[in-house]
Design a protein around this motif. Structure first.
Motif, PDB file in Angstrom:
ATOM      1  N   THR A 114       0.389  -1.034  -0.173  1.00 38.47           N
ATOM      2  CA  THR A 114      -0.157  -0.105   0.272  1.00 38.47           C
ATOM      3  C   THR A 114       0.674   0.945  -0.061  1.00 38.47           C
ATOM      4  O   THR A 114       0.695   2.078  -0.595  1.00 38.47           O
ATOM      5  N   ASP A 115       2.465   1.078   0.866  1.00 36.45           N
ATOM      6  CA  ASP A 115       2.976   2.249   0.937  1.00 36.45           C
ATOM      7  C   ASP A 115       3.751   2.212  -0.211  1.00 36.45           C
ATOM      8  O   ASP A 115       3.946   3.319  -0.680  1.00 36.45           O
ATOM      9  N   LYS A 118       1.090   4.045  -2.886  1.00 35.74           N
ATOM     10  CA  LYS A 118       0.938   5.440  -2.647  1.00 35.74           C
ATOM     11  C   LYS A 118       1.734   6.221  -3.185  1.00 35.74           C
ATOM     12  O   LYS A 118       1.923   7.537  -3.860  1.00 35.74           O
ATOM     13  N   THR A 119       2.801   5.835  -2.250  1.00 37.69           N
ATOM     14  CA  THR A 119       4.631   6.867  -2.720  1.00 37.69           C
ATOM     15  C   THR A 119       4.373   6.969  -4.340  1.00 37.69           C
ATOM     16  O   THR A 119       4.470   8.011  -5.388  1.00 37.69           O
ATOM     17  N   ARG A 122       1.836   9.228  -5.706  1.00 38.87           N
ATOM     18  CA  ARG A 122       2.595  10.604  -5.262  1.00 38.87           C
ATOM     19  C   ARG A 122       3.645  10.959  -6.538  1.00 38.87           C
ATOM     20  O   ARG A 122       3.136  12.556  -6.855  1.00 38.87           O
ATOM     21  N   CYS A 151      -5.401   2.347  -1.883  1.00 40.41           N
ATOM     22  CA  CYS A 151      -4.916   3.567  -2.499  1.00 40.41           C
ATOM     23  C   CYS A 151      -6.028   3.819  -3.430  1.00 40.41           C
ATOM     24  O   CYS A 151      -5.507   5.067  -4.420  1.00 40.41           O
ATOM     25  N   TYR A 177      -7.549   4.775 -11.324  1.00 38.98           N
ATOM     26  CA  TYR A 177      -6.735   5.922 -10.048  1.00 38.98           C
ATOM     27  C   TYR A 177      -7.107   7.393 -10.942  1.00 38.98           C
ATOM     28  O   TYR A 177      -6.228   7.034 -12.652  1.00 38.98           O
ATOM     29  N   VAL A 183      -4.581  11.258  -1.701  1.00 46.15           N
ATOM     30  CA  VAL A 183      -3.707  10.581  -1.607  1.00 46.15           C
ATOM     31  C   VAL A 183      -2.711  10.463  -0.969  1.00 46.15           C
ATOM     32  O   VAL A 183      -1.814  12.062  -1.291  1.00 46.15           O
TER      33      VAL A 183
END
Ligand SMILES: CC(C)(COP(=O)(O)OP(=O)(O)OC[C@H]1O[C@@H](n2cnc3c(N)ncnc32)[C@H](O)[C@@H]1OP(=O)(O)O)[C@@H](O)C(=O)NCCC(=O)NCCS
Length: 183
Positions: A114-115, A118-119, A122, A151, A177, A183
């Motif tokens: 997940t991290d 998300k990174t 971004r 996400c 997405y 986010v």
């Protein structure tokens, strides 16, 4: 803030850092891609992938201008635990496709995926100014679907019975997405 610093910050998550994949990372990546417990979830069948094929792929990616592959690094230990990527990057249409593999299985279900996603989102929305990211996932990959939903990915299409695995046909889910500031 200079560009180098901004780009670095964009690629820092809470648990992971994303850095460009290097040639030295190919050996461990090959181990992950040829692991049946990992590659059953991936969109290519990497079971018989050789070192030479992987190196050819790496050289192609480096020069393509449409692909970026990052190593996922656990911030706490510095260990390289997987890779994530953007493919078919189209800056004019502001879109790309996302891929991820956390190859170190003991890191599954601990929020690293997940991290990392998300990174990567971004970075894609910020530095690359992309607004539409797509991915494919098989419907037996409940872990990935849960992480992607968290996400901000939403299902846009389901290709019924499109993927043969373990003697059965499974659906391929296409998720999307759309860039939003949450986010
Ligand atoms: C898919 C992947 C990136 C997800 O990363 P991860 O770090 O394992 O996932 P996260 O911990 O962020 O989130 C997974 C969630 O799914 C849940 N989950 C796991 N198995 C599940 C199941 N069978 N049914 C429902 N939920 C499940 C986990 O409990 C977790 O939710 P929680 O945080 O609420 O407990 C990673 O597992 C991976 O690389 N797997 C192998 C390759 C792969 O599937 N790549 C994606 C191809 S589309």
């Amino acid at each position: 803030m200079d560009n180098g610093y901004a780009a670095y910050i964009e690629k820092q998550g809470g648990k992971v850092i994303l850095r460009p994949l290097e040639k030295n990372d190919l050996e461990i990546s090959l181990k992950w891609l040829t692991d049946p417990q990992v590659n059953k979830y991936l969109s290519h069948n990497f079971r018989d992938l050789t070192h030479a094929q992987e190196e050819k792929w790496f050289n192609y990616i480096k020069g393509s201008g449409q692909d970026i592959v990052f190593a996922i690094i656990d911030k706490e230990t510095g260990l390289h635990i997987g890779n994530c990527s953007l493919h078919k990057i189209d800056k004019r249409k502001q879109k790309a496709e996302l891929g991820i593999v956390i190859g170190e299985k003991k890191y599954w279900d601990k929020g690293y995926g997940t991290d990392a996603v998300k990174t990567l989102l971004r970075f894609a929305s910020g530095a690359l100014a992309l607004s539409n990211i797509r991915l494919n996932v098989y419907n037996y990959n409940k872990r990935a679907i849960k992480a992607y939903r968290r996400c901000g990915f939403k299902t846009v299409r389901v290709l019924k019975n499109s993927h043969l695995y373990n003697g059965k046909y499974w659906d391929t889910i296409i998720m999307e997405y759309i860039n939003s500031p949450v986010v």
